[in-house]
Design an enzyme around this catalytic site. Sequence first.
Site, PDB file in Angstrom:
ATOM      1  N   LEU A   8       0.822  -1.220   0.000  1.00  0.00           N
ATOM      2  CA  LEU A   8       0.000   0.000   0.000  1.00  0.00           C
ATOM      3  C   LEU A   8       0.854   1.268   0.000  1.00  0.00           C
ATOM      4  O   LEU A   8       1.880   1.340   0.680  1.00  0.00           O
ATOM      5  CB  LEU A   8      -0.913   0.014   1.235  1.00  0.00           C
ATOM      6  CG  LEU A   8      -1.930  -1.128   1.335  1.00  0.00           C
ATOM      7  CD1 LEU A   8      -2.850  -0.936   2.541  1.00  0.00           C
ATOM      8  CD2 LEU A   8      -2.764  -1.265   0.061  1.00  0.00           C
ATOM      9  N   HIS A  58      -3.057   4.378  -2.927  1.00  0.00           N
ATOM     10  CA  HIS A  58      -4.113   3.554  -2.316  1.00  0.00           C
ATOM     11  C   HIS A  58      -4.828   4.341  -1.218  1.00  0.00           C
ATOM     12  O   HIS A  58      -6.034   4.187  -1.013  1.00  0.00           O
ATOM     13  CB  HIS A  58      -3.526   2.294  -1.673  1.00  0.00           C
ATOM     14  CG  HIS A  58      -2.929   1.321  -2.644  1.00  0.00           C
ATOM     15  ND1 HIS A  58      -1.614   0.953  -2.611  1.00  0.00           N
ATOM     16  CD2 HIS A  58      -3.485   0.641  -3.670  1.00  0.00           C
ATOM     17  CE1 HIS A  58      -1.373   0.081  -3.579  1.00  0.00           C
ATOM     18  NE2 HIS A  58      -2.488  -0.127  -4.238  1.00  0.00           N
ATOM     19  N   GLN A 113      -1.702 -12.375 -12.605  1.00  0.00           N
ATOM     20  CA  GLN A 113      -1.469 -11.160 -13.383  1.00  0.00           C
ATOM     21  C   GLN A 113      -0.013 -10.690 -13.375  1.00  0.00           C
ATOM     22  O   GLN A 113       0.267  -9.538 -13.672  1.00  0.00           O
ATOM     23  CB  GLN A 113      -2.438 -10.050 -12.970  1.00  0.00           C
ATOM     24  CG  GLN A 113      -2.340  -9.561 -11.558  1.00  0.00           C
ATOM     25  CD  GLN A 113      -3.454  -8.592 -11.218  1.00  0.00           C
ATOM     26  OE1 GLN A 113      -4.556  -9.007 -10.899  1.00  0.00           O
ATOM     27  NE2 GLN A 113      -3.177  -7.300 -11.252  1.00  0.00           N
ATOM     28  N   GLY A 140      -7.756   3.207  -9.535  1.00  0.00           N
ATOM     29  CA  GLY A 140      -6.974   4.365  -9.962  1.00  0.00           C
ATOM     30  C   GLY A 140      -7.061   4.592 -11.469  1.00  0.00           C
ATOM     31  O   GLY A 140      -7.053   3.635 -12.244  1.00  0.00           O
ATOM     32  N   LYS A 197      -4.709   5.715 -13.058  1.00  0.00           N
ATOM     33  CA  LYS A 197      -3.380   5.411 -13.593  1.00  0.00           C
ATOM     34  C   LYS A 197      -3.429   4.123 -14.427  1.00  0.00           C
ATOM     35  O   LYS A 197      -2.784   4.014 -15.458  1.00  0.00           O
ATOM     36  CB  LYS A 197      -2.384   5.267 -12.440  1.00  0.00           C
ATOM     37  CG  LYS A 197      -0.968   5.027 -12.881  1.00  0.00           C
ATOM     38  CD  LYS A 197      -0.051   5.306 -11.748  1.00  0.00           C
ATOM     39  CE  LYS A 197       0.988   4.265 -11.442  1.00  0.00           C
ATOM     40  NZ  LYS A 197       1.017   3.028 -12.130  1.00  0.00           N
ATOM     41  N   GLN A 239      -7.429  -0.977 -17.189  1.00  0.00           N
ATOM     42  CA  GLN A 239      -8.087  -1.817 -16.174  1.00  0.00           C
ATOM     43  C   GLN A 239      -9.373  -1.137 -15.706  1.00  0.00           C
ATOM     44  O   GLN A 239     -10.419  -1.785 -15.585  1.00  0.00           O
ATOM     45  CB  GLN A 239      -7.137  -2.026 -14.996  1.00  0.00           C
ATOM     46  CG  GLN A 239      -7.790  -2.720 -13.817  1.00  0.00           C
ATOM     47  CD  GLN A 239      -6.799  -3.048 -12.719  1.00  0.00           C
ATOM     48  OE1 GLN A 239      -6.248  -4.139 -12.705  1.00  0.00           O
ATOM     49  NE2 GLN A 239      -6.575  -2.138 -11.799  1.00  0.00           N
ATOM     50  N   SER A 247       3.321   4.165  -7.070  1.00  0.00           N
ATOM     51  CA  SER A 247       3.189   2.762  -7.475  1.00  0.00           C
ATOM     52  C   SER A 247       3.915   1.941  -6.420  1.00  0.00           C
ATOM     53  O   SER A 247       4.925   2.392  -5.858  1.00  0.00           O
ATOM     54  CB  SER A 247       3.860   2.550  -8.831  1.00  0.00           C
ATOM     55  OG  SER A 247       4.149   1.181  -9.006  1.00  0.00           O
ATOM     56  N   SER A 248       3.420   0.730  -6.162  1.00  0.00           N
ATOM     57  CA  SER A 248       4.086  -0.127  -5.165  1.00  0.00           C
ATOM     58  C   SER A 248       5.526  -0.408  -5.575  1.00  0.00           C
ATOM     59  O   SER A 248       6.395  -0.613  -4.741  1.00  0.00           O
ATOM     60  CB  SER A 248       3.346  -1.458  -5.037  1.00  0.00           C
ATOM     61  OG  SER A 248       1.994  -1.207  -4.815  1.00  0.00           O
ATOM     62  N   ARG A 249       5.785  -0.408  -6.885  1.00  0.00           N
ATOM     63  CA  ARG A 249       7.129  -0.772  -7.360  1.00  0.00           C
ATOM     64  C   ARG A 249       8.130   0.373  -7.240  1.00  0.00           C
ATOM     65  O   ARG A 249       9.326   0.153  -7.428  1.00  0.00           O
ATOM     66  CB  ARG A 249       7.059  -1.242  -8.813  1.00  0.00           C
ATOM     67  CG  ARG A 249       6.239  -2.510  -8.948  1.00  0.00           C
ATOM     68  CD  ARG A 249       6.254  -3.019 -10.377  1.00  0.00           C
ATOM     69  NE  ARG A 249       5.249  -4.045 -10.523  1.00  0.00           N
ATOM     70  CZ  ARG A 249       4.007  -3.809 -10.940  1.00  0.00           C
ATOM     71  NH1 ARG A 249       3.628  -2.613 -11.272  1.00  0.00           N
ATOM     72  NH2 ARG A 249       3.139  -4.799 -11.026  1.00  0.00           N
TER      73      ARG A 249
HETATM   74  O1  PAF Z   1      -4.704  -2.616  -9.813  1.00  0.00           O
HETATM   75  C1  PAF Z   1      -4.465  -3.500  -8.989  1.00  0.00           C
HETATM   76  O2  PAF Z   1      -3.904  -3.273  -7.933  1.00  0.00           O
HETATM   77  C2  PAF Z   1      -4.873  -4.926  -9.308  1.00  0.00           C
HETATM   78  O3  PAF Z   1      -4.871  -5.157 -10.673  1.00  0.00           O
HETATM   79  C3  PAF Z   1      -6.229  -5.324  -8.681  1.00  0.00           C
HETATM   80  C4  PAF Z   1      -7.338  -4.440  -9.174  1.00  0.00           C
HETATM   81  C5  PAF Z   1      -6.119  -5.247  -7.187  1.00  0.00           C
HETATM   82  C6  PAF Z   1      -6.565  -6.766  -9.059  1.00  0.00           C
HETATM   83  O4  PAF Z   1      -5.626  -7.659  -8.578  1.00  0.00           O
END
Ligand code: PAF
Length: 315
Positions: free
Chosen positions: A36, A40, A64, A181, A183, A187, A219-221
Amino acid sequence: MNTMKIIESASQASVYVADIKASGQTIGFVPTLGGLHKGHQLLMQKAREENDVTLISLFLNPMQFRKKQFLEYPSDFELDKLIAKEMNVDMIFHPTVEEMYQHVTQIDSFFKFQQQEFTQRHLEHFVVEEKNQHGIDNLIRVPSSLVYQLDGKIHPWFFDASATIVYRLFKILQPNRAYFGEKDIQQLAIITKMAEARFPDIEVVGVPTRRDADNLAFSSRNVLLSAEQRQSALSVYRAIKHGENLIKEGETDADIVLNTMTEIIEAQPLVKIDYIDIVDNKSLESVKRVSDDIILYVAFFLNGIRLTDTIIVKV
Ligand code: PAF
């Protein structure tokens, strides 16, 4: 501060949600992969403001990711719990892989699934595939018009994977509103359409990208970047802002805008562009001439770390 519940079992989570709904309260939901960050937090804040109860999920969905990226994903459950508590989250849904994919016995099945996903599909609607040869049941296949846009052209399997997990989470948690998001613009578009088709009672809410003081999108990364890599990553933001300005000043030729953006990014040797495009804000299709609202989108690598940045330009 409230007492925050942590639930691992899907059936227990459904019972928890049913009780809330029975009491007439609304549920705001933020799905996450863990790790997070402030982006988030903005989603959680919105969920808090607009609903009675806030739920988040922490689930690193192996389907994914490429295997290497899955194994290296930076997440810290203890830290995530602290952040969620600070944001007054009422419940964290934290299932195991077995809980979410009961018929998959080996984690490698997810990565094998990806390798076979390059055959072009012709689907007009969302399809739920009962079971595939890797044991993945209830796999969501995203319509072709949504999946083969932007960098979905490079990794179409990603959007089936994210739609599949969100579909399951929606079924278990039955939120009134779910927050995503901007971003991850493709999605967001796909989940919005999936909710319209399959979950008409769930409102999908898109939240603008949150940026750090230096303008890098959260971003988490980002924690994986060295100071030097981070500095180079900022060239992408500079490029999309420059692209936005060109368009606002009247440039309509998408190739001219893209070439200028590419030059700005490539001036930084550490950044490798994976995908760059200008697409229509509604259809997500690439445009040659800018005449309506568009999205500037860049996916890029820094020493194997994949990041994206995007901006919506209102014309
Ligand atoms: O965007 C993300 O963090 C992921 O793709 C999600 C929506 C949590 C699905 O795993």
